[in-house]
Design a protein around this motif. Structure first.
Motif, PDB file in Angstrom:
ATOM      1  N   THR A  40       0.817  -1.211   0.000  1.00 51.40           N
ATOM      2  CA  THR A  40       0.000   0.000   0.000  1.00 51.40           C
ATOM      3  C   THR A  40       0.850   1.260   0.000  1.00 51.40           C
ATOM      4  O   THR A  40       0.485   2.262  -0.612  1.00 51.40           O
ATOM      5  N   ILE A  41       2.005   1.232   0.673  1.00 55.29           N
ATOM      6  CA  ILE A  41       2.902   2.388   0.653  1.00 55.29           C
ATOM      7  C   ILE A  41       3.412   2.640  -0.757  1.00 55.29           C
ATOM      8  O   ILE A  41       3.442   3.774  -1.245  1.00 55.29           O
ATOM      9  N   VAL A  42       3.816   1.579  -1.443  1.00 54.09           N
ATOM     10  CA  VAL A  42       4.359   1.725  -2.790  1.00 54.09           C
ATOM     11  C   VAL A  42       3.303   2.246  -3.751  1.00 54.09           C
ATOM     12  O   VAL A  42       3.607   3.043  -4.652  1.00 54.09           O
ATOM     13  N   ASN A  43       2.052   1.833  -3.578  1.00 50.15           N
ATOM     14  CA  ASN A  43       0.994   2.319  -4.459  1.00 50.15           C
ATOM     15  C   ASN A  43       0.902   3.839  -4.444  1.00 50.15           C
ATOM     16  O   ASN A  43       0.675   4.477  -5.477  1.00 50.15           O
ATOM     17  N   VAL A  44       1.060   4.439  -3.266  1.00 53.34           N
ATOM     18  CA  VAL A  44       0.980   5.892  -3.148  1.00 53.34           C
ATOM     19  C   VAL A  44       2.186   6.556  -3.807  1.00 53.34           C
ATOM     20  O   VAL A  44       2.105   7.696  -4.266  1.00 53.34           O
ATOM     21  N   ALA A  45       3.304   5.847  -3.869  1.00 53.67           N
ATOM     22  CA  ALA A  45       4.555   6.442  -4.361  1.00 53.67           C
ATOM     23  C   ALA A  45       4.764   6.277  -5.856  1.00 53.67           C
ATOM     24  O   ALA A  45       5.778   6.761  -6.388  1.00 53.67           O
ATOM     25  N   ILE A  46       3.865   5.607  -6.553  1.00 51.83           N
ATOM     26  CA  ILE A  46       4.070   5.340  -7.978  1.00 51.83           C
ATOM     27  C   ILE A  46       4.297   6.633  -8.763  1.00 51.83           C
ATOM     28  O   ILE A  46       5.187   6.729  -9.611  1.00 51.83           O
ATOM     29  N   ASN A  47       3.497   7.649  -8.480  1.00 52.26           N
ATOM     30  CA  ASN A  47       3.631   8.909  -9.206  1.00 52.26           C
ATOM     31  C   ASN A  47       4.985   9.551  -8.936  1.00 52.26           C
ATOM     32  O   ASN A  47       5.657  10.039  -9.852  1.00 52.26           O
ATOM     33  N   ALA A  96      13.295 -13.053   7.309  1.00 60.28           N
ATOM     34  CA  ALA A  96      14.661 -12.543   7.179  1.00 60.28           C
ATOM     35  C   ALA A  96      14.953 -12.094   5.741  1.00 60.28           C
ATOM     36  O   ALA A  96      15.562 -11.033   5.516  1.00 60.28           O
ATOM     37  N   LEU A  97      14.517 -12.888   4.754  1.00 60.99           N
ATOM     38  CA  LEU A  97      14.754 -12.542   3.356  1.00 60.99           C
ATOM     39  C   LEU A  97      13.989 -11.289   2.961  1.00 60.99           C
ATOM     40  O   LEU A  97      14.506 -10.413   2.251  1.00 60.99           O
ATOM     41  N   PHE A  98      12.746 -11.178   3.425  1.00 62.28           N
ATOM     42  CA  PHE A  98      11.933  -9.993   3.128  1.00 62.28           C
ATOM     43  C   PHE A  98      12.584  -8.741   3.718  1.00 62.28           C
ATOM     44  O   PHE A  98      12.632  -7.684   3.084  1.00 62.28           O
ATOM     45  N   THR A  99      13.081  -8.865   4.945  1.00 63.15           N
ATOM     46  CA  THR A  99      13.706  -7.728   5.616  1.00 63.15           C
ATOM     47  C   THR A  99      14.974  -7.299   4.889  1.00 63.15           C
ATOM     48  O   THR A  99      15.225  -6.101   4.693  1.00 63.15           O
ATOM     49  N   ALA A 100      15.782  -8.264   4.467  1.00 64.26           N
ATOM     50  CA  ALA A 100      16.991  -7.945   3.714  1.00 64.26           C
ATOM     51  C   ALA A 100      16.656  -7.283   2.374  1.00 64.26           C
ATOM     52  O   ALA A 100      17.311  -6.325   1.950  1.00 64.26           O
ATOM     53  N   GLY A 101      15.616  -7.788   1.707  1.00 64.29           N
ATOM     54  CA  GLY A 101      15.177  -7.180   0.453  1.00 64.29           C
ATOM     55  C   GLY A 101      14.711  -5.753   0.647  1.00 64.29           C
ATOM     56  O   GLY A 101      14.927  -4.887  -0.217  1.00 64.29           O
ATOM     57  N   SER A 102      14.074  -5.474   1.781  1.00 65.37           N
ATOM     58  CA  SER A 102      13.620  -4.113   2.079  1.00 65.37           C
ATOM     59  C   SER A 102      14.808  -3.163   2.210  1.00 65.37           C
ATOM     60  O   SER A 102      14.768  -2.024   1.718  1.00 65.37           O
ATOM     61  N   LEU A 103      15.862  -3.637   2.892  1.00 67.90           N
ATOM     62  CA  LEU A 103      17.061  -2.819   3.057  1.00 67.90           C
ATOM     63  C   LEU A 103      17.673  -2.470   1.707  1.00 67.90           C
ATOM     64  O   LEU A 103      18.035  -1.307   1.435  1.00 67.90           O
ATOM     65  N   LEU A 104      17.767  -3.456   0.822  1.00 70.88           N
ATOM     66  CA  LEU A 104      18.363  -3.231  -0.492  1.00 70.88           C
ATOM     67  C   LEU A 104      17.488  -2.345  -1.373  1.00 70.88           C
ATOM     68  O   LEU A 104      17.993  -1.493  -2.118  1.00 70.88           O
ATOM     69  N   ALA A 105      16.158  -2.535  -1.301  1.00 72.73           N
ATOM     70  CA  ALA A 105      15.256  -1.698  -2.100  1.00 72.73           C
ATOM     71  C   ALA A 105      15.372  -0.237  -1.692  1.00 72.73           C
ATOM     72  O   ALA A 105      15.340   0.669  -2.539  1.00 72.73           O
ATOM     73  N   GLY A 106      15.501   0.004  -0.406  1.00 73.08           N
ATOM     74  CA  GLY A 106      15.650   1.373   0.057  1.00 73.08           C
ATOM     75  C   GLY A 106      16.941   2.017  -0.406  1.00 73.08           C
ATOM     76  O   GLY A 106      17.043   3.244  -0.480  1.00 73.08           O
ATOM     77  N   ALA A 107      17.941   1.201  -0.728  1.00 70.20           N
ATOM     78  CA  ALA A 107      19.230   1.724  -1.181  1.00 70.20           C
ATOM     79  C   ALA A 107      19.348   1.752  -2.703  1.00 70.20           C
ATOM     80  O   ALA A 107      20.427   2.062  -3.236  1.00 70.20           O
ATOM     81  N   ALA A 108      18.265   1.449  -3.437  1.00 70.03           N
ATOM     82  CA  ALA A 108      18.313   1.362  -4.903  1.00 70.03           C
ATOM     83  C   ALA A 108      18.732   2.701  -5.517  1.00 70.03           C
ATOM     84  O   ALA A 108      18.337   3.763  -5.048  1.00 70.03           O
ATOM     85  N   TRP A 109      19.532   2.645  -6.605  1.00 64.68           N
ATOM     86  CA  TRP A 109      20.064   3.849  -7.233  1.00 64.68           C
ATOM     87  C   TRP A 109      19.386   4.187  -8.559  1.00 64.68           C
ATOM     88  O   TRP A 109      19.562   5.284  -9.081  1.00 64.68           O
ATOM     89  N   SER A 175      11.594  10.724   2.521  1.00 62.10           N
ATOM     90  CA  SER A 175      12.180  10.148   1.302  1.00 62.10           C
ATOM     91  C   SER A 175      11.457   8.849   1.000  1.00 62.10           C
ATOM     92  O   SER A 175      11.061   8.118   1.914  1.00 62.10           O
ATOM     93  N   TRP A 176      11.288   8.561  -0.293  1.00 61.30           N
ATOM     94  CA  TRP A 176      10.627   7.318  -0.661  1.00 61.30           C
ATOM     95  C   TRP A 176      11.410   6.102  -0.167  1.00 61.30           C
ATOM     96  O   TRP A 176      10.847   5.011   0.003  1.00 61.30           O
ATOM     97  N   ARG A 177      12.703   6.274   0.102  1.00 62.05           N
ATOM     98  CA  ARG A 177      13.528   5.155   0.556  1.00 62.05           C
ATOM     99  C   ARG A 177      13.053   4.612   1.900  1.00 62.05           C
ATOM    100  O   ARG A 177      13.207   3.418   2.188  1.00 62.05           O
TER     101      ARG A 177
END
Length: 494
Positions: A40-47, A96-109, A175-177
């Motif tokens: 739901t958070i990502v849906n708001v951030a699409i724009n 654990a995998l979901f949490t690690a993926g969240s960390l990496l997504a927040g750092a996406a360039w 920040s969207w991150r």
């Protein structure tokens, strides 16, 4: 004809419910909140993502669709992994995998990196709900399953209620991150609590993983959706770059079905569909989930692109729908043990379809917000009265041994049809924007960057066109819902 064996008569049925069932359900709620918050958070951030990365909607929507596809790719193997490694251990790995993926997504360039890390995040998220449902089904008596499942449904209340508002605030003022970083403390807390309270289960002599089936289904779904999305970007489905992936994806899925019908240990046990209730529930989810979940990205976009609202305000305007959904889910979860799923689901689909029709017909550039919010509240109430009761109806006749396969299958259907619906909705909106807003080429950011006031009627018409298709799909969900049982599950005999 083979039918699904009821756990009350199964010699390997689960033991009496643990006194920790409520605590287990609440921990599962906390884990599921991460996944619902995330969506739901990502849906708001699409724009905002479309603007920041200068990418069209058809590309940015893969932040959502890629995640959903990854969810679906993991779900089929979850039943096998549960038996091989144990539900408790697998759930901890998933979090654990979901949490690690969240960390990496927040750092996406860039947008490509963000999509890639969202897929990684989805690999963990895909196991959270089906493994959690397996743990819950094994701990609850059939005649109390509706109440316990409604507790698990709290996550579907908290996520849509707080996610858009929290996401809007983060996008506008932080920040969207931080949409992804916020999952880190939740993930750590869930791991600690689950390790403490979840019962230890002994891994069983698992069936052999159907690797050919996995290699047919997951790429087939991904390829098919890719073709549909590219067709939307190109505004046509007659080029080789579109037709080849669509046909290839369809053939892979057909090949998977053929294998599942003949394999000794198929990835998905299609014999479950011989049970009328399970098949009716699956059919209901196919149609309802594609229309209901598939259009969740549209309302925040409408408020931001057509009405010029901030991401925070777009989230606030979604609160009535989230409240109605959560409230209806709690009421339906308690009634289903007394009334029966058929009556509740039919009422839910009717209410949700009515809300969708009202919202679609009234949608314009200047429609009063109270009209739209009331209509979406009806949509939310319909969703809350449909999705979880339908999944409960599918699960309540499953034996202890069938619980992993059954929960994985219904979650796969729910997740994949949501992904299909999201992809189709973005394709329809992209095409509608391109037709109605010259020069936008279907890009949300491009449409919003022009004179919004002058283009608002055309923009609203594009959204109305997209919503109309979803309304039709929701109405069609009434057909399989008529086959759901109208009587409650009999009480478990001591």
């Amino acid at each position: 004809m083979t039918t699904v064996t009821n756990a009350r008569h199964d010699p390997v049925a689960a033991p009496a419910p643990s006194p920790r069932t409520t605590a287990i359900a609440l921990i599962l709620v906390l884990g599921s909140i991460m996944t619902t918050l995330d969506m739901t958070i990502v849906n708001v951030a699409i724009n905002r993502l479309s603007q920041d990365f200068a990418a069209p909607l058809a590309t940015v929507q893969w932040v959502t669709t890629g995640y959903s596809l990854a969810l679906g790719a993991m779900i089929p193997a979850t039943a096998w992994a549960t038996g091989r490694f144990g539900a408790r251990r697998l759930y901890l790995v998933a979090i654990a995998l979901f949490t690690a993926g969240s960390l990496l997504a927040g750092a996406a360039w860039n947008i490509e990196a963000l999509i890639f890390f969202r897929v990684l995040q989805g690999f963990g998220g895909g196991m959270i709900m089906p493994v959690g449902m397996t743990i819950l089904i094994r701990s609850a008596a059939p005649d109390r399953l509706g109440r316990v499942m409604s507790t698990l449904g709290l996550a579907i209340l908290v996520g849509p209620l707080t996610g858009p508002v929290l996401g809007g605030w983060l996008v506008d003022d932080v920040s969207w991150r931080w949409m992804f970083f916020i999952n880190l403390p939740i993930g750590v807390a869930v791991i600690a609590l689950a390790a403490r309270f979840f019962p230890r289960d002994t891994p069983q002599a698992a069936k052999r993983l159907d690797v050919p089936g996995l290699l047919l289904l997951s790429p087939g779904l991904a390829t098919l959706l890719y073709g549909v999305t590219v067709g939307g970007e190109r505004h046509g489905f007659d080029s080789p770059g579109v037709l080849v992936p669509i046909v290839a994806g369809a053939l892979l899925i057909v090949a998977f079905v053929a294998r599942a019908l003949t394999a000794r240990d198929p990835l998905i046990d299609l014999s479950l569909f011989r049970d009328r209730t399970f098949a009716a529930a699956a059919g209901t989810l196919v149609l309802f989930a594609s229309g209901y979940f598939g259009t969740m990205i549209l309302a925040p976009l409408y408020y931001q692109v057509v009405r010029g609202e901030s991401a925070t305000m777009a989230g606030l305007l979604g609160i009535p729908a989230a409240l109605a959904s959560g409230t209806a889910m709690q009421v339906a979860g308690r009634l289903i043990d007394k009334v029966g799923p058929g009556r509740i689901v039919l009422a839910g689909i009717t209410i949700g379809s009515t809300g969708f029709i009202v919202f679609t017909t009234q949608l314009a550039a200047d429609t009063p917000y109270w009209v739209l919010m009331l209509a979406m509240a009806a949509v939310g109430a319909g969703g809350g009265s449909t999705v979880m009761p339908t999944m409960t109806a599918a699960a309540r006749n499953l034996s202890h041994a069938q619980a992993p396969a059954g929960s994985s299958t219904v979650n796969l259907i729910n997740t994949m049809m949501g992904a299909v619906g999201t992809a189709v909705a973005s394709v329809l909106l992209t095409g509608a924007l391109a037709d109605r807003v010259p020069g936008s080429d279907g890009a949300v950011a491009g449409a919003a960057g022009k004179s919004r006031e002058a283009l608002a009627p055309a923009l609203a018409d594009a959204f109305q066109h997209t919503y109309a298709v979803a309304a039709v799909v929701l109405v069609l969900a009434l057909v399989p819902a008529f086959l759901l049982p109208r009587r409650p599950a009999p009480a478990k005999k001591s």
